[in-house]
Design an enzyme around this catalytic site. Structure first.
Site, PDB file in Angstrom:
ATOM      1  N   PHE A   1       0.877  -1.180   0.000  1.00  0.00           N
ATOM      2  CA  PHE A   1       0.000   0.000   0.000  1.00  0.00           C
ATOM      3  C   PHE A   1       0.908   1.222   0.000  1.00  0.00           C
ATOM      4  CE2 PHE A   1      -2.300   3.209   2.470  1.00  0.00           C
ATOM      5  CZ  PHE A   1      -3.641   3.059   2.115  1.00  0.00           C
ATOM      6  N   ALA A   2       0.783   2.067  -1.017  1.00  0.00           N
ATOM      7  CA  ALA A   2       1.747   3.165  -1.162  1.00  0.00           C
ATOM      8  C   ALA A   2       1.050   4.519  -1.157  1.00  0.00           C
ATOM      9  CB  ALA A   2       2.543   2.969  -2.451  1.00  0.00           C
ATOM     10  N   LEU A   3       1.038   5.137   0.027  1.00  0.00           N
ATOM     11  CA  LEU A   3       0.407   6.446   0.181  1.00  0.00           C
ATOM     12  C   LEU A   3       1.444   7.506   0.565  1.00  0.00           C
ATOM     13  CD1 LEU A   3      -2.159   8.207   0.468  1.00  0.00           C
ATOM     14  CD2 LEU A   3      -2.407   7.345   2.788  1.00  0.00           C
TER      15      LEU A   3
ATOM     16  N   SER B   1       1.942  12.465   7.972  1.00  0.00           N
ATOM     17  CA  SER B   1       0.648  12.589   8.665  1.00  0.00           C
ATOM     18  C   SER B   1      -0.348  13.330   7.778  1.00  0.00           C
ATOM     19  CB  SER B   1       0.832  13.369   9.972  1.00  0.00           C
ATOM     20  OG  SER B   1       1.754  12.699  10.804  1.00  0.00           O
TER      21      SER B   1
ATOM     22  N   ARG C   1      -5.997  -0.651  10.925  1.00  0.00           N
ATOM     23  CA  ARG C   1      -5.371  -0.195  12.178  1.00  0.00           C
ATOM     24  C   ARG C   1      -5.491  -1.245  13.275  1.00  0.00           C
ATOM     25  NH1 ARG C   1      -6.953   5.805  10.861  1.00  0.00           N
ATOM     26  NH2 ARG C   1      -4.949   6.410   9.997  1.00  0.00           N
TER      27      ARG C   1
ATOM     28  N   ILE D   1      13.097  -5.786  33.684  1.00  0.00           N
ATOM     29  CA  ILE D   1      13.065  -6.998  34.526  1.00  0.00           C
ATOM     30  C   ILE D   1      14.269  -7.890  34.226  1.00  0.00           C
ATOM     31  CG2 ILE D   1      11.812  -9.204  34.841  1.00  0.00           C
ATOM     32  CD1 ILE D   1       9.204  -7.549  34.709  1.00  0.00           C
TER      33      ILE D   1
ATOM     34  N   GLY E   1      17.153  -6.869  33.302  1.00  0.00           N
ATOM     35  CA  GLY E   1      18.413  -6.181  33.602  1.00  0.00           C
ATOM     36  C   GLY E   1      19.330  -6.113  32.390  1.00  0.00           C
ATOM     37  N   GLY E   2      20.632  -6.346  32.627  1.00  0.00           N
ATOM     38  CA  GLY E   2      21.617  -6.285  31.536  1.00  0.00           C
ATOM     39  C   GLY E   2      21.283  -7.250  30.419  1.00  0.00           C
TER      40      GLY E   2
ATOM     41  N   GLU F   1       0.854   3.695  10.091  1.00  0.00           N
ATOM     42  CA  GLU F   1      -0.601   3.730   9.836  1.00  0.00           C
ATOM     43  C   GLU F   1      -1.257   4.890  10.581  1.00  0.00           C
ATOM     44  OE1 GLU F   1      -3.084   0.463   9.086  1.00  0.00           O
ATOM     45  OE2 GLU F   1      -1.410  -0.826   8.540  1.00  0.00           O
TER      46      GLU F   1
HETATM   47  C1  FAD Z   1       8.537   1.117   9.170  1.00  0.00           C
HETATM   48  C2  FAD Z   1       7.501   1.923   8.485  1.00  0.00           C
HETATM   49  C3  FAD Z   1       6.657   1.324   7.557  1.00  0.00           C
HETATM   50  C4  FAD Z   1       5.696   2.091   6.882  1.00  0.00           C
HETATM   51  N1  FAD Z   1       4.906   1.494   5.932  1.00  0.00           N
HETATM   52  C5  FAD Z   1       4.097   2.275   5.159  1.00  0.00           C
HETATM   53  C6  FAD Z   1       3.373   1.701   4.060  1.00  0.00           C
HETATM   54  O1  FAD Z   1       3.413   0.486   3.816  1.00  0.00           O
HETATM   55  N2  FAD Z   1       2.646   2.526   3.272  1.00  0.00           N
HETATM   56  C7  FAD Z   1       2.557   3.871   3.502  1.00  0.00           C
HETATM   57  O2  FAD Z   1       1.872   4.553   2.744  1.00  0.00           O
HETATM   58  N3  FAD Z   1       3.208   4.440   4.558  1.00  0.00           N
HETATM   59  C8  FAD Z   1       3.980   3.675   5.387  1.00  0.00           C
HETATM   60  N4  FAD Z   1       4.668   4.231   6.442  1.00  0.00           N
HETATM   61  C9  FAD Z   1       4.531   5.675   6.699  1.00  0.00           C
HETATM   62  C10 FAD Z   1       3.836   5.987   8.007  1.00  0.00           C
HETATM   63  O3  FAD Z   1       2.463   5.788   7.902  1.00  0.00           O
HETATM   64  C11 FAD Z   1       4.230   7.432   8.397  1.00  0.00           C
HETATM   65  O4  FAD Z   1       5.584   7.361   8.827  1.00  0.00           O
HETATM   66  C12 FAD Z   1       3.363   7.995   9.493  1.00  0.00           C
HETATM   67  O5  FAD Z   1       2.059   8.238   9.034  1.00  0.00           O
HETATM   68  C13 FAD Z   1       3.927   9.309  10.069  1.00  0.00           C
HETATM   69  O6  FAD Z   1       4.331  10.172   9.057  1.00  0.00           O
HETATM   70  P1  FAD Z   1       5.797  10.843   9.088  1.00  0.00           P
HETATM   71  O7  FAD Z   1       6.771   9.759   9.375  1.00  0.00           O
HETATM   72  O8  FAD Z   1       5.982  11.620   7.853  1.00  0.00           O
HETATM   73  O9  FAD Z   1       5.767  11.810  10.342  1.00  0.00           O
HETATM   74  P2  FAD Z   1       5.292  13.347  10.363  1.00  0.00           P
HETATM   75  O10 FAD Z   1       3.968  13.473   9.698  1.00  0.00           O
HETATM   76  O11 FAD Z   1       6.394  14.215   9.915  1.00  0.00           O
HETATM   77  O12 FAD Z   1       5.060  13.539  11.932  1.00  0.00           O
HETATM   78  C14 FAD Z   1       6.149  13.624  12.857  1.00  0.00           C
HETATM   79  C15 FAD Z   1       5.562  13.707  14.265  1.00  0.00           C
HETATM   80  O13 FAD Z   1       4.714  14.872  14.367  1.00  0.00           O
HETATM   81  C16 FAD Z   1       3.413  14.479  14.780  1.00  0.00           C
HETATM   82  N5  FAD Z   1       2.388  15.270  14.075  1.00  0.00           N
HETATM   83  C17 FAD Z   1       2.264  15.506  12.754  1.00  0.00           C
HETATM   84  N6  FAD Z   1       1.161  16.223  12.504  1.00  0.00           N
HETATM   85  C18 FAD Z   1       0.556  16.433  13.697  1.00  0.00           C
HETATM   86  C19 FAD Z   1      -0.648  17.086  14.111  1.00  0.00           C
HETATM   87  N7  FAD Z   1      -1.470  17.659  13.243  1.00  0.00           N
HETATM   88  N8  FAD Z   1      -0.948  17.088  15.434  1.00  0.00           N
HETATM   89  C20 FAD Z   1      -0.128  16.498  16.335  1.00  0.00           C
HETATM   90  N9  FAD Z   1       1.013  15.856  16.007  1.00  0.00           N
HETATM   91  C21 FAD Z   1       1.344  15.819  14.707  1.00  0.00           C
HETATM   92  C22 FAD Z   1       3.275  13.007  14.390  1.00  0.00           C
HETATM   93  O14 FAD Z   1       2.343  12.350  15.202  1.00  0.00           O
HETATM   94  C23 FAD Z   1       4.698  12.493  14.590  1.00  0.00           C
HETATM   95  O15 FAD Z   1       4.879  12.116  15.932  1.00  0.00           O
HETATM   96  C24 FAD Z   1       5.572   3.476   7.163  1.00  0.00           C
HETATM   97  C25 FAD Z   1       6.409   4.067   8.122  1.00  0.00           C
HETATM   98  C26 FAD Z   1       7.367   3.315   8.775  1.00  0.00           C
HETATM   99  C27 FAD Z   1       8.255   3.989   9.783  1.00  0.00           C
END
Ligand code: FAD
Length: 381
Positions: free
Chosen positions: A122-124, A131, A242, A337, A339-340, A363
């Protein structure tokens, strides 16, 4: 705790548990260390037909729902969340097709996904759209019988390993989120490449890569739903997947808790096993309480979704947030729990603590889930 699973669900859970304990546990540390994609385990899941548990019967699956998918994810995660996420990412790629695919698309892809012959993704997300997914920049321009995709995706689980990708791209920039569409893109399409592989803190056996689209030709019949429905497709998919992240979190927490108890009973200090110290007992008790609470919320949410309920964004987000926060706390306490020995790679709990972290991030990070929950509850009252 008795969760009153159906006979079939109990069989699915115990089969997944057996595979997890007999096979996944043996390779978890090696695959994590060397970043080996668990294709052999996915093949085993295909052989035992667990790859099809959530796919409708008419498309070659078992006909279960989110609950069945979560039971498998939970059990695999008890030993390795990297393996579990490689399985779960196919569900993330398959759900948009289950929910919005045209009959021909469902017939073409779902039976092969059910049999484990195709891995999905799934590529979004993009480099500048995490976010804030509605700000994606990848474009899809219609030209004759094709859409031409240009742009790149970031952080894509199963990247490079998957055969089928559901890709989100902008078809009409002027319409904002209503100008996003979803496409089924197959490995091998002209102009579609896999980019950099991420060197991650946890879930290291899973593959996470960039995807690159350079004038990538996607046949027009691969449009999912209608043009402009991509954002809705993504959100409705996340509502169903989710809980899969919550299941991963519950499984990781359960695995860490089991290791911590066994260790606390064996390790002797001051002439007594650690398990005789009340400070340790209370940590174990809190682990138990939190894991059962997370599992209860997860299974209730799955039952609600599978009952055909119309709206469950709030519940789906709540179980993801709660379970992932529990996984982080439980794995951190398990390390404490032990420890090392908890802090080194000879035991699996340091891996579990690293793996748990991502469940609070992907997600939709937990802050975003809390935003979703708050907006729903404020509307309700
Ligand atoms: C290992 C891994 C696998 C993944 N797999 C997929 C996949 O298969 N397909 C896909 O499409 N994506 C995937 N992702 C992407 C994932 O969904 C995003 O990393 C995630 O949604 C957060 O986006 P970001 O990393 O750009 O963080 P950012 O959006 O830059 O956010 C950084 C921090 O700021 C906070 N933040 C941002 N906006 C707000 C707000 N309005 N209010 C409060 N806090 C906020 C966030 O909660 C976060 O803690 C994957 C990510 C990882 C790490």
């Amino acid at each position: 705790m008795e969760y009153f699973l159906s006979e079939e669900q109990k069989i699915i859970k115990s089969l997944a548990k057996r595979i997890s304990d007999e096979y996944v546990s043996k390779v978890a540390i090696k695959y994590d260390k060397e970043g080996i994609f668990p294709r052999d385990i996915l093949d085993l899941l295909a052989y035992t037909e667990l790859t099809g548990v959530y796919i409708p019967k008419e498309y070659g699956g078992f006909g279960g729902g989110v609950m069945e998918m979560c039971l498998v994810v939970e059990e695999l995660s008890r030993n390795c969340a990297g393996v579990a996420v490689s399985y779960a990412a196919t569900a993330l790629g398959a759900y948009p097709i289950i929910l919005y695919g045209k009959e021909e698309q469902k017939k073409k892809y779902l039976p092969k996904i059910a049999k484990g012959e195709l891995i999905a993704a799934f590529a979004l997300t993009e480099a500048d759209a995490g976010s804030d997914v509605s700000s994606i920049k990848t474009t899809a321009e219609k030209k004759g019988d094709y859409y031409i995709l240009n742009g790149s995706k970031h952080w894509i689980t199963n990247g490079g390993e998957a055969d089928v990708y559901v890709v989100f791209a902008v078809t009409d920039k002027s319409k904002g989120p209503r100008g996003i569409s979803a496409f089924i893109v197959e490995k091998g399409y002209e102009g579609f490449y896999c980019g950099k592989k991420e060197d991650k803190m946890g879930i290291r056996s899973s593959s996470t890569t960039e995807l690159i689209f350079e004038d990538c030709k996607v046949p027009k019949e691969n449009l999912l739903g209608r043009e402009g429905t991509g954002f809705i497709i993504a959100m409705k998919t996340f509502d169903r997947t989710r809980p899969g992240v919550a299941a991963m979190a519950v499984g990781i927490a359960q695995g860490a808790y089991e290791h911590a108890i066994r260790y606390a009973k064996e390790r002797v200090q001051f002439g007594q096993p650690l398990s005789s110290f009340q400070a340790i007992q209370h940590m174990l008790a809190d682990m138990y309480i939190n894991i059962e609470a997370a599992r209860s919320l997860l299974y209730s949410t799955c039952r609600m979704i599978d009952s055909g309920a119309k709206d469950f964004s709030k519940e789906s987000s709540a179980c993801k947030v709660f379970a992932s926060d529990v996984a982080m706390k439980v794995t951190t306490d398990a390390v404490q729990i032990m420890g090392g020995n908890g802090y080194v790679k000879d035991y699996p709990v340091e891996k579990m603590m690293r793996d748990a972290k991502v469940t609070q991030i992907f997600e939709g990070a937990n802050q975003i889930q809390r935003n979703i929950i708050a907006s729903e509850i404020i509307k309700e009252y």
